[in-house]
Design a protein around this motif. Sequence first.
Motif, mmCIF file in Angstrom:
data_model
loop_
_atom_site.group_PDB
_atom_site.id
_atom_site.type_symbol
_atom_site.label_atom_id
_atom_site.label_comp_id
_atom_site.label_asym_id
_atom_site.label_seq_id
_atom_site.Cartn_x
_atom_site.Cartn_y
_atom_site.Cartn_z
ATOM 1 N N SER A 135 1.082 -36.282 13.675
ATOM 2 C CA SER A 135 1.495 -36.531 12.309
ATOM 3 C C SER A 135 1.453 -35.236 11.515
ATOM 4 C CB SER A 135 0.593 -37.586 11.665
ATOM 5 O OG SER A 135 -0.729 -37.123 11.634
ATOM 6 N N PHE A 136 2.335 -35.113 10.585
ATOM 7 C CA PHE A 136 2.445 -33.962 9.688
ATOM 8 C C PHE A 136 2.798 -32.666 10.411
ATOM 9 C CE2 PHE A 136 -0.751 -36.668 7.459
ATOM 10 C CZ PHE A 136 0.089 -37.107 6.468
ATOM 11 N N ASP A 137 3.436 -32.721 11.575
ATOM 12 C CA ASP A 137 3.887 -31.484 12.217
ATOM 13 C C ASP A 137 4.878 -30.776 11.298
ATOM 14 O OD1 ASP A 137 2.408 -31.467 14.478
ATOM 15 O OD2 ASP A 137 3.972 -32.230 15.802
ATOM 16 N N LYS B 158 0.166 -24.657 -8.423
ATOM 17 C CA LYS B 158 -0.386 -25.290 -9.618
ATOM 18 C C LYS B 158 -0.937 -26.661 -9.233
ATOM 19 C CE LYS B 158 1.044 -26.687 -14.231
ATOM 20 N NZ LYS B 158 2.172 -26.773 -15.153
ATOM 21 N N ALA B 159 -2.128 -26.955 -9.700
ATOM 22 C CA ALA B 159 -2.742 -28.259 -9.430
ATOM 23 C C ALA B 159 -2.007 -29.316 -10.242
ATOM 24 C CB ALA B 159 -4.216 -28.229 -9.785
ATOM 25 N N VAL B 160 -1.485 -30.345 -9.584
ATOM 26 C CA VAL B 160 -0.779 -31.419 -10.289
ATOM 27 C C VAL B 160 -1.659 -32.657 -10.440
ATOM 28 C CG1 VAL B 160 1.524 -30.612 -9.679
ATOM 29 C CG2 VAL B 160 0.333 -32.202 -8.165
ATOM 30 N N SER B 161 -2.854 -32.588 -9.887
ATOM 31 C CA SER B 161 -3.871 -33.624 -10.095
ATOM 32 C C SER B 161 -5.230 -32.933 -10.059
ATOM 33 C CB SER B 161 -3.791 -34.711 -9.018
ATOM 34 O OG SER B 161 -4.286 -34.221 -7.785
ATOM 35 N N ASP B 162 -6.245 -33.647 -10.487
ATOM 36 C CA ASP B 162 -7.586 -33.092 -10.348
ATOM 37 C C ASP B 162 -7.892 -32.945 -8.867
ATOM 38 O OD1 ASP B 162 -8.088 -32.928 -13.059
ATOM 39 O OD2 ASP B 162 -9.015 -34.916 -13.164
ATOM 40 N N ILE B 163 -8.445 -31.806 -8.495
ATOM 41 C CA ILE B 163 -8.813 -31.557 -7.099
ATOM 42 C C ILE B 163 -10.331 -31.621 -7.051
ATOM 43 C CG2 ILE B 163 -8.678 -29.957 -5.159
ATOM 44 C CD1 ILE B 163 -6.162 -28.759 -6.508
ATOM 45 N N LYS B 164 -10.861 -32.697 -6.483
ATOM 46 C CA LYS B 164 -12.311 -32.928 -6.511
ATOM 47 C C LYS B 164 -12.843 -33.493 -5.216
ATOM 48 C CE LYS B 164 -11.261 -36.880 -9.407
ATOM 49 N NZ LYS B 164 -11.488 -37.600 -10.590
ATOM 50 N N SER C 199 6.045 -23.884 -4.365
ATOM 51 C CA SER C 199 7.487 -23.758 -4.118
ATOM 52 C C SER C 199 8.215 -25.077 -4.336
ATOM 53 C CB SER C 199 7.755 -23.233 -2.711
ATOM 54 O OG SER C 199 7.109 -22.009 -2.487
ATOM 55 N N ASP C 200 7.937 -25.735 -5.427
ATOM 56 C CA ASP C 200 8.591 -26.990 -5.816
ATOM 57 C C ASP C 200 8.328 -28.150 -4.862
ATOM 58 O OD1 ASP C 200 9.681 -25.799 -8.101
ATOM 59 O OD2 ASP C 200 11.433 -25.085 -6.973
ATOM 60 N N LYS C 201 7.283 -28.070 -4.059
ATOM 61 C CA LYS C 201 6.870 -29.176 -3.189
ATOM 62 C C LYS C 201 5.415 -29.487 -3.481
ATOM 63 C CE LYS C 201 9.683 -28.964 0.962
ATOM 64 N NZ LYS C 201 9.633 -28.728 2.407
ATOM 65 N N ILE C 202 5.087 -30.768 -3.418
ATOM 66 C CA ILE C 202 3.711 -31.189 -3.690
ATOM 67 C C ILE C 202 3.008 -31.437 -2.357
ATOM 68 C CG2 ILE C 202 2.272 -32.964 -4.734
ATOM 69 C CD1 ILE C 202 4.444 -33.284 -6.863
ATOM 70 N N TYR C 203 1.817 -30.872 -2.218
ATOM 71 C CA TYR C 203 1.018 -30.976 -0.999
ATOM 72 C C TYR C 203 -0.369 -31.507 -1.339
ATOM 73 C CZ TYR C 203 4.469 -27.769 1.014
ATOM 74 O OH TYR C 203 5.623 -27.177 1.452
ATOM 75 N N GLU C 204 -0.960 -32.178 -0.366
ATOM 76 C CA GLU C 204 -2.360 -32.561 -0.506
ATOM 77 C C GLU C 204 -3.200 -31.357 -0.102
ATOM 78 O OE1 GLU C 204 -4.380 -36.587 0.437
ATOM 79 O OE2 GLU C 204 -4.582 -35.348 2.239
ATOM 80 N N VAL C 205 -4.162 -31.002 -0.944
ATOM 81 C CA VAL C 205 -4.959 -29.806 -0.709
ATOM 82 C C VAL C 205 -6.444 -30.138 -0.827
ATOM 83 C CG1 VAL C 205 -3.161 -28.242 -1.535
ATOM 84 C CG2 VAL C 205 -4.859 -29.099 -3.143
ATOM 85 N N LYS C 206 -7.251 -29.221 -0.322
ATOM 86 C CA LYS C 206 -8.700 -29.351 -0.434
ATOM 87 C C LYS C 206 -9.232 -28.107 -1.127
ATOM 88 C CE LYS C 206 -12.917 -30.066 2.122
ATOM 89 N NZ LYS C 206 -13.578 -30.138 3.403
ATOM 90 N N SER C 207 -10.145 -28.311 -2.072
ATOM 91 C CA SER C 207 -10.697 -27.202 -2.828
ATOM 92 C C SER C 207 -11.832 -26.547 -2.057
ATOM 93 C CB SER C 207 -11.220 -27.704 -4.173
ATOM 94 O OG SER C 207 -11.936 -26.681 -4.824
ATOM 95 N N ASP C 208 -11.811 -25.233 -2.079
ATOM 96 C CA ASP C 208 -12.873 -24.440 -1.464
ATOM 97 C C ASP C 208 -13.983 -24.161 -2.471
ATOM 98 O OD1 ASP C 208 -13.901 -23.185 0.719
ATOM 99 O OD2 ASP C 208 -12.729 -21.337 0.502
ATOM 100 N N SER C 209 -13.650 -24.329 -3.763
ATOM 101 C CA SER C 209 -14.592 -23.938 -4.810
ATOM 102 C C SER C 209 -15.012 -25.102 -5.700
ATOM 103 C CB SER C 209 -13.973 -22.824 -5.656
ATOM 104 O OG SER C 209 -12.744 -23.266 -6.215
ATOM 105 N N GLY C 210 -14.969 -26.326 -5.199
ATOM 106 C CA GLY C 210 -15.405 -27.479 -5.995
ATOM 107 C C GLY C 210 -14.280 -28.053 -6.833
ATOM 108 N N HIS D 272 -5.174 -26.451 10.867
ATOM 109 C CA HIS D 272 -5.119 -27.845 11.341
ATOM 110 C C HIS D 272 -4.438 -28.767 10.332
ATOM 111 C CE1 HIS D 272 -7.746 -26.478 14.482
ATOM 112 N NE2 HIS D 272 -8.658 -26.130 13.617
ATOM 113 N N ASN D 273 -3.294 -28.353 9.818
ATOM 114 C CA ASN D 273 -2.542 -29.127 8.829
ATOM 115 C C ASN D 273 -3.302 -29.346 7.528
ATOM 116 O OD1 ASN D 273 -0.082 -29.465 10.117
ATOM 117 N ND2 ASN D 273 -0.843 -31.154 11.342
ATOM 118 N N ARG D 274 -4.278 -28.516 7.248
ATOM 119 C CA ARG D 274 -5.018 -28.572 5.994
ATOM 120 C C ARG D 274 -4.691 -27.338 5.160
ATOM 121 N NH1 ARG D 274 -11.029 -29.262 7.430
ATOM 122 N NH2 ARG D 274 -10.795 -30.748 9.087
ATOM 123 N N ILE D 275 -4.618 -27.566 3.870
ATOM 124 C CA ILE D 275 -4.388 -26.479 2.939
ATOM 125 C C ILE D 275 -5.651 -26.349 2.106
ATOM 126 C CG2 ILE D 275 -2.949 -25.589 1.081
ATOM 127 C CD1 ILE D 275 -0.768 -27.613 2.106
#
Length: 153
Positions: free
Chosen positions: A91-93, A106-112, A120-131, A146-149
Amino acid sequence: MTWFILLSLLSIGLILILTEIIFVPGTTIIGILGLIFTGAGIYYAFLKFDPSIAWVILGFALLANFMAIFYGFKSGVWNKFALKEAMTSRSFDGRLIGLEVEMEGKAVSDIKPIGKAEFSDKIYEVKSDSGFISVGTTVFITKLEHNRIIVKN
């Protein structure tokens, strides 16, 4: 009549065990029934015959059953029922194509610590390194693995 009953029980047991091994491997019900019939035949032999004859019958029954099991494994019957292909898709290849470390977004939601960010005009699920990172904050990609940003602000 005694021999007929004995041979019938042992034959039915052997046929059921062979059926389990060759035609329907893995169901175990038929194999257990075969063992029950074989056990009943051996028990019947010990009830009706001299113990020395009953032990010989036990030996022949065990030999016949072990030969049936050996034949089942040697003949390669299991290969007909074995799965030989594997799923190689994931999945997500290709999800990270076009993204690079130190890319600004740019964060489009709270990252917590997990949320969504736009790169680049695409929304991705991301994980914060700094809280916690609040919505609208500029973020930078620190790792792509591993497909993580992984991002920081």
